[in-house]
Motif scaffolding. Sequence first.
Motif, PDB file in Angstrom:
ATOM      1  N   ILE A   1       0.759  -1.444  -0.299  1.00 55.67           N
ATOM      2  CA  ILE A   1       0.092  -0.386   0.192  1.00 55.67           C
ATOM      3  C   ILE A   1       1.090   1.127   0.045  1.00 55.67           C
ATOM      4  N   VAL A   2       1.685   1.500   0.184  1.00 60.32           N
ATOM      5  CA  VAL A   2       2.775   2.375   0.801  1.00 60.32           C
ATOM      6  C   VAL A   2       3.632   2.477  -0.889  1.00 60.32           C
TER       7      VAL A   2
ATOM      8  N   ILE B   1      -0.177   4.604  -2.696  1.00 59.69           N
ATOM      9  CA  ILE B   1      -0.236   6.111  -2.093  1.00 59.69           C
ATOM     10  C   ILE B   1       1.243   6.582  -2.430  1.00 59.69           C
ATOM     11  N   ARG B   2       2.913   5.587  -2.813  1.00 57.34           N
ATOM     12  CA  ARG B   2       3.305   5.932  -2.441  1.00 57.34           C
ATOM     13  C   ARG B   2       4.052   7.405  -2.178  1.00 57.34           C
TER      14      ARG B   2
ATOM     15  N   MET C   1      -5.020   6.277  -6.889  1.00 55.55           N
ATOM     16  CA  MET C   1      -5.604   6.622  -5.552  1.00 55.55           C
ATOM     17  C   MET C   1      -6.344   8.020  -6.489  1.00 55.55           C
ATOM     18  N   GLY C   2      -7.247   8.653  -6.308  1.00 60.22           N
ATOM     19  CA  GLY C   2      -8.272   9.088  -6.938  1.00 60.22           C
ATOM     20  C   GLY C   2      -7.322  10.188  -7.082  1.00 60.22           C
ATOM     21  N   TRP C   3      -6.874  11.322  -5.933  1.00 62.26           N
ATOM     22  CA  TRP C   3      -6.507  12.145  -6.193  1.00 62.26           C
ATOM     23  C   TRP C   3      -5.110  12.517  -7.099  1.00 62.26           C
TER      24      TRP C   3
ATOM     25  N   PHE D   1      -5.870   3.031   7.156  1.00 62.10           N
ATOM     26  CA  PHE D   1      -5.615   4.451   6.846  1.00 62.10           C
ATOM     27  C   PHE D   1      -3.596   4.595   7.116  1.00 62.10           C
ATOM     28  N   TRP D   2      -3.740   5.739   5.690  1.00 61.55           N
ATOM     29  CA  TRP D   2      -2.177   5.636   6.243  1.00 61.55           C
ATOM     30  C   TRP D   2      -2.035   7.338   6.197  1.00 61.55           C
TER      31      TRP D   2
END
Length: 399
Positions: A68-69, A73-74, A219-221, A248-249
């Motif tokens: 995930i990170v 999310i990156r 991710m959407g953003w 949650f991140w």
Amino acid sequence: MDMERGEGSHLFDTEGRRYVDFCAGIATCCLGHANPVVVDALCAQARKLMHCSNLYGIPGQERLAKMIVEDIIRIPGRVFFSNSGAESNDGIIKVARRFGHRRPAADGSPRYEVITFNKSFHGRTLGSMAATGQAKIQIEFDPLLVGFKYVDFNDLDALRAAISPITCGIMLEAIQGEGGVNPVQPEFLRGAAALCKEHDLLLMIDEVQCGFCRCGAPMGWQAVCPEVQPDLVSCAKGIGGGFPMGCFWVSNRAIDAQGTPLSSIMNAGSHGSTFGGTPLATATSAAVVAELLKQNLAERARKLGEYIKATVEGWNIPCVSGVRGLGLLRGVGFDKSRFRHPLPEGTTPAAHVNNLCRQAGLLACPAGPDTLRLIPALNIPQEVLDEGLQILHGVLEEA
Ligand SMILES: *Cc1c(COP(=O)(O)O)cnc(C)c1O
């Protein structure tokens, strides 16, 4: 209509009737129903270990958090696993409040106010409901949790004016899902990020519906403004492909001159969940996330989303005002005054079209009174997508 069985992007009811599924458990079953990769991972883990408590290390949690990170999310950070979107949002609200204690107002009092937006949806718990900028979600549940202020989405001046000495965060969806498929404007998101820097606030993004490759990026953003760096991100829905799961991140970015990482302000004991991140949940979710990445379903969602928009707008149907959204989070907007037949008493355009679609064998989902949401699985086969669009076309022509 009671549902009995699912297969890919089809659902079958107890009478054996078959439906094309453009709802996908409200943007949750991102790999379709009964996907063998997901089912195999779930069954194999169930035979091994379902649950053992976070009192012990869970290797599957560490593996999934790393994915995930690094791949979703990156941005360097840490992940907390929960069971749902509302819980994930309560989690980021707790982090924001603790941040407000560590970074108090000039007079030393803790900051605790989070600015959210009209037409937002963040969930049904006391915290996430208070964060939700829709009165209809809150009726007769007052007094609400204090510390929220709502302003109009995409109105940067209103956002700037709403910031006060007790504000500690700004929370938004990259695309408002339940509120009518309203994407954030790039200049607004950039402006909100700049206001966060200027006023020492946390940028909190609710990716519960638009995350996990649905909108054409992990991710959407990122599909709107990839250069923006949030501080907190909440996830659920697609992360589990139908298995109840959320997370949650929290960013590792420094919050003070000593270099204290934001992610360090929550430590063992400050938050917890019995079921969050069980071996079963994390093994299932890891299979989902690996599949999303392996098949590059973000790119597929981007392409199919463009295809849906071009197809529906190409029909030139008078009651359709346009198609909004990104990737496979699409909203067909209606113009109430241009329906051919009067709407049944007490119904909204979206509910009416949704009913007609259902009768014709297509499952979709309203988003507010005037928008029909199309949120199919990201791996929906082209021919099933076309089958569903054909049903929608017939319904709209008649309506
Ligand atoms: C669905 C949703 C939630 C709530 O998630 P639950 O799993 O139902 O608690 C929160 N935020 C957004 C944007 C959602 O779409």
